[in-house]
Design a protein around this motif. Sequence first.
Motif, short mmCIF file in Angstrom:
data_model
loop_
_atom_site.label_atom_id
_atom_site.label_comp_id
_atom_site.label_asym_id
_atom_site.label_seq_id
_atom_site.Cartn_x
_atom_site.Cartn_y
_atom_site.Cartn_z
N MET A 1 37.81 43.99 30.22
CA MET A 1 36.57 43.63 31.25
C MET A 1 37.16 42.10 31.86
O MET A 1 36.53 42.17 33.16
N LEU A 2 37.61 41.62 31.06
CA LEU A 2 38.26 40.06 31.57
C LEU A 2 38.57 40.27 33.10
O LEU A 2 38.74 39.97 34.77
N PHE A 3 40.38 41.43 32.97
CA PHE A 3 40.47 42.41 34.00
C PHE A 3 39.58 42.27 34.83
O PHE A 3 40.33 42.99 36.14
N GLY A 4 38.91 43.75 34.38
CA GLY A 4 37.73 44.07 35.72
C GLY A 4 37.31 42.94 36.59
O GLY A 4 36.74 42.79 38.38
N GLY B 1 41.35 34.30 39.50
CA GLY B 1 43.30 34.37 38.91
C GLY B 1 43.00 33.52 37.42
O GLY B 1 43.72 34.31 36.29
N VAL B 2 41.58 32.66 37.21
CA VAL B 2 41.86 32.31 36.18
C VAL B 2 41.26 33.36 35.23
O VAL B 2 41.74 33.73 33.91
N MET B 3 40.15 34.31 35.54
CA MET B 3 40.17 35.63 34.91
C MET B 3 41.06 36.54 34.06
O MET B 3 41.21 36.83 33.44
N ALA B 4 42.00 36.72 35.41
CA ALA B 4 42.86 36.93 34.68
C ALA B 4 44.08 36.94 33.78
O ALA B 4 44.77 37.54 33.22
N LEU B 5 43.75 34.85 33.81
CA LEU B 5 44.90 34.40 32.48
C LEU B 5 44.48 35.30 31.35
O LEU B 5 44.52 34.93 30.58
N LEU B 6 42.65 34.73 31.78
CA LEU B 6 41.94 34.59 30.77
C LEU B 6 41.57 36.40 29.46
O LEU B 6 41.80 36.35 28.72
#
Length: 70
Positions: free
Chosen positions: A37-40, A48-53
Amino acid sequence: GTGGARSIAVASSLLALTTPFAEFIPFSANGIGAAIMLFGLALIAHDGVMALLGWLAVALTVALGTWAAM
């Protein structure tokens, strides 16, 4: 960039493939779902912060799953 999007796509695909096997370890599939979900969200929002999460969720899920399997 495209390298980040490709790495997220590969990671999401691998996570999706491991989800049925993760059902043997209680609640580990929830961590996989959270990471996907975070990657999506990261791809949609170009964030990028969501990708890191998402990567953090992957790391925590792998660590907790490995610990629980011992």
